[in-house]
Design an enzyme around this catalytic site. Sequence first.
Site, short mmCIF file in Angstrom:
data_model
loop_
_atom_site.label_atom_id
_atom_site.label_comp_id
_atom_site.label_asym_id
_atom_site.label_seq_id
_atom_site.Cartn_x
_atom_site.Cartn_y
_atom_site.Cartn_z
N GLY A 77 0.69 -0.99 -0.16
CA GLY A 77 -0.01 0.13 0.45
C GLY A 77 1.20 1.17 -0.03
O GLY A 77 0.26 1.98 -0.99
N TYR A 128 -10.46 -6.20 14.89
CA TYR A 128 -9.20 -6.46 15.29
C TYR A 128 -8.19 -7.50 14.49
O TYR A 128 -7.27 -7.72 14.52
CB TYR A 128 -10.03 -7.04 16.65
CG TYR A 128 -8.87 -7.26 17.84
CD1 TYR A 128 -7.60 -6.44 18.11
CD2 TYR A 128 -9.57 -7.09 19.38
CE1 TYR A 128 -6.94 -6.09 19.08
CE2 TYR A 128 -8.82 -6.95 19.75
CZ TYR A 128 -7.16 -6.56 19.94
OH TYR A 128 -7.25 -6.33 21.66
N ASP A 145 -1.08 -17.46 -4.10
CA ASP A 145 -2.68 -17.11 -2.83
C ASP A 145 -3.56 -17.89 -4.61
O ASP A 145 -3.64 -17.22 -5.26
CB ASP A 145 -3.19 -15.73 -2.34
CG ASP A 145 -2.23 -15.73 -1.66
OD1 ASP A 145 -1.59 -16.11 -1.05
OD2 ASP A 145 -2.54 -14.30 -1.30
N GLU A 153 -7.20 -17.59 -4.20
CA GLU A 153 -7.88 -15.99 -4.67
C GLU A 153 -7.47 -14.94 -4.79
O GLU A 153 -8.23 -14.31 -6.09
CB GLU A 153 -7.98 -15.32 -3.10
CG GLU A 153 -8.84 -16.25 -1.80
CD GLU A 153 -7.56 -16.64 -0.67
OE1 GLU A 153 -6.89 -16.83 -1.55
OE2 GLU A 153 -8.23 -16.96 0.57
N THR A 192 18.24 -13.47 -0.62
CA THR A 192 17.00 -12.31 -2.14
C THR A 192 16.05 -13.89 -2.64
O THR A 192 15.80 -13.91 -3.29
CB THR A 192 17.82 -12.29 -3.27
OG1 THR A 192 19.12 -12.81 -3.39
CG2 THR A 192 18.65 -11.27 -2.89
N CYS A 237 -16.94 9.52 17.18
CA CYS A 237 -18.38 8.67 17.08
C CYS A 237 -18.81 8.10 18.88
O CYS A 237 -19.12 8.58 18.75
CB CYS A 237 -18.19 8.02 15.76
SG CYS A 237 -19.42 6.86 15.10
N GLY A 249 -16.76 7.73 20.55
CA GLY A 249 -16.18 8.60 22.06
C GLY A 249 -16.99 9.62 22.40
O GLY A 249 -16.85 10.57 23.41
N HIS A 254 -16.19 11.45 11.75
CA HIS A 254 -14.80 11.47 11.68
C HIS A 254 -14.13 11.97 10.42
O HIS A 254 -13.75 11.67 9.85
CB HIS A 254 -14.27 9.33 11.16
CG HIS A 254 -15.23 8.23 11.40
ND1 HIS A 254 -14.44 7.19 12.08
CD2 HIS A 254 -16.70 7.96 11.77
CE1 HIS A 254 -15.97 6.64 12.53
NE2 HIS A 254 -16.63 7.19 12.38
N GLU A 282 -11.03 12.47 10.99
CA GLU A 282 -9.77 11.47 10.78
C GLU A 282 -9.20 11.07 9.31
O GLU A 282 -8.41 11.31 8.31
CB GLU A 282 -9.18 10.69 11.56
CG GLU A 282 -9.93 9.15 11.23
CD GLU A 282 -11.10 9.75 12.15
OE1 GLU A 282 -11.95 10.17 13.10
OE2 GLU A 282 -11.72 7.97 12.13
N1 GLN Z 1 -21.32 2.02 17.18
C1 GLN Z 1 -22.04 3.16 17.37
C2 GLN Z 1 -22.65 3.16 16.26
O1 GLN Z 1 -23.31 2.84 15.83
C3 GLN Z 1 -20.72 4.11 16.83
C4 GLN Z 1 -20.12 3.56 16.15
C5 GLN Z 1 -18.68 4.39 15.21
O2 GLN Z 1 -18.05 4.33 16.18
N2 GLN Z 1 -18.69 4.31 14.45
O3 GLN Z 1 -23.98 4.71 15.93
#
Ligand code: GLN
Length: 542
Positions: A18, A54, A148, A150, A189, A382, A384, A508, A510
């Site tokens: 990437g 995760y 792979d 796939e 290599t 979000c 948070g 978001h 970010e």
């Molecule tokens: N779980 C929450 C929702 O669905 C917040 C989602 C998130 O943090 N992107 O609204």
Amino acid sequence: MVKFVFVTGGVLSSVGKGILTSSIGKLLQSRGFKVTVVKIDPYVNVDAGTMNPYMHGEVYVTDDGGETDLDLGWYERFLDLNLKTENNLTTGMVYKAVIEKERRGDFLGRCVQIVPHVTNEIKHRIRSVAKNSDVDVVLTEVGGTVGDIESLPFLEAIRQMRLEEGYENTLYVHVALVPVLDVTKEMKTKPLQHSVNELRRIGVQPDIIVARSPEMIDDESRRKIALFGTIPEDAVFCSYNVETIYKVPLILDEQGMGDFVCKRFGFSECKKDFKEWSKFVDAILKPEHEVKIALVGKYAGLSDSYVSMNEALRHAGAACKTKVCINYFEAEQLEQNPETAKILNGFDGIFIPYGFGPRGTEGKVAAIQYARENDLPFLGICYGFQLAVVEFARHVCGLKDANSTEINPNSPYPVIDLMPEQRGIELKGATMRLGAHKIIVKHDTMAFKLYACEEIYERHRHRFEVNLDFMETLQKNGMVFSGKSTDGRRMEILELPDRYFFFASQFHGEFKSRPGRPDPEYYGFIRACLDRKLGKPKPEFK
Ligand code: GLN
């Protein structure tokens, strides 16, 4: 005529395809060429939306609401692009389209096969990105590792593209690991040679080979890679470890990669300009200050789960000449933990990222309470944002057991609740409120100072939102909703004016942060962390 660059990877995944793809784009962009990028993900999922961060890292969200692979984030950050759903191709997406065509009868009774029907669909999709985006070069990164099962149809499709688009319009780049042995310090290599052979077995002869190794490859390794890869030595490049990944385009350019690609495409010589980029890299590498951030999240064990957030914090840091050190805490660790204050003591700011489901939420609420009560700079994104409302409702408004119905459907004070249009939705894929939506920013607020604008567009990915039944109580107690949807019914930004910096957004920020152009909420947060550390008064952001 549009040119096509195809990037494949070998030996193992995570060799930085990437970043390499983004960097090649940067080399072209810095010479004045327009580029776009397609990411191929060979998994059978239709999109990345249902994947667990995760295991796969964060889900990136595009303006048009695509839930994509996180590499699209790197392309957007490196190349300052706003990509679309169509820039991410998956096996699931391709087969779904082919099967739908078959069901409609489009194939007129023919037997539907991987070659040509699936490969045609893949080529058609890559070409339609080229057509829709008016660029000089389309870079396509084939995810996974050569060999792979796939990825075979995708490799077959890109192999065919050389025949159809012509040699002078196609370029294959293969990147593979060149390890250095611990004991003898020897560069090896052989694994790379095997992966080049694997690629050739499928019919693709690379034009460029990039060795991904801890340090610059030596002459002997370069010679071997060229010899066994059947390419000239000046087509071998090395992506070695650097202090910041934003430096990768610069080290590749030093080795002559930009000129090589341009020459190969017959682009007339043009001046390159890395001024802005180098300035940003310098700001990252030579900070004057440092702040320590506690990120309390549910996926803290894998930093790729928060990659856009990490980068947005770094972009903001660079703008403040500040190194941002992020400490990741598993939220569950802070749940009913009498040591919470001790753990969070000494940080310059608390950051609560996105999240889903009940696990760890009480730990996040505890961290938010700590930030608010100790007047530590706080940024919530979000989940948070939603949990900041929960914390405030419980501890300031006195609404005991206030919660989000995502966490406790039977809460007596459901301050965060499912959006009405989400009720009754059962399918999980692509059904959240997604993508860019307009937000109206309230005058005379911190948000207005940060965004310096009445209308902003920010990206979303959520099902829940602030329950309007509790608005009056929350506002009466001092919470200001300084950003709302155009109809005024969706709370998008909250702030606590009596705190040093307490700010959160339903969206978001970010995803729109770029090197040299940090997102305002992240910038505000890092500026506040630094100013408070330096003992300055509350920042005014004028
Ligand atoms: N779980 C929450 C929702 O669905 C917040 C989602 C998130 O943090 N992107 O609204």
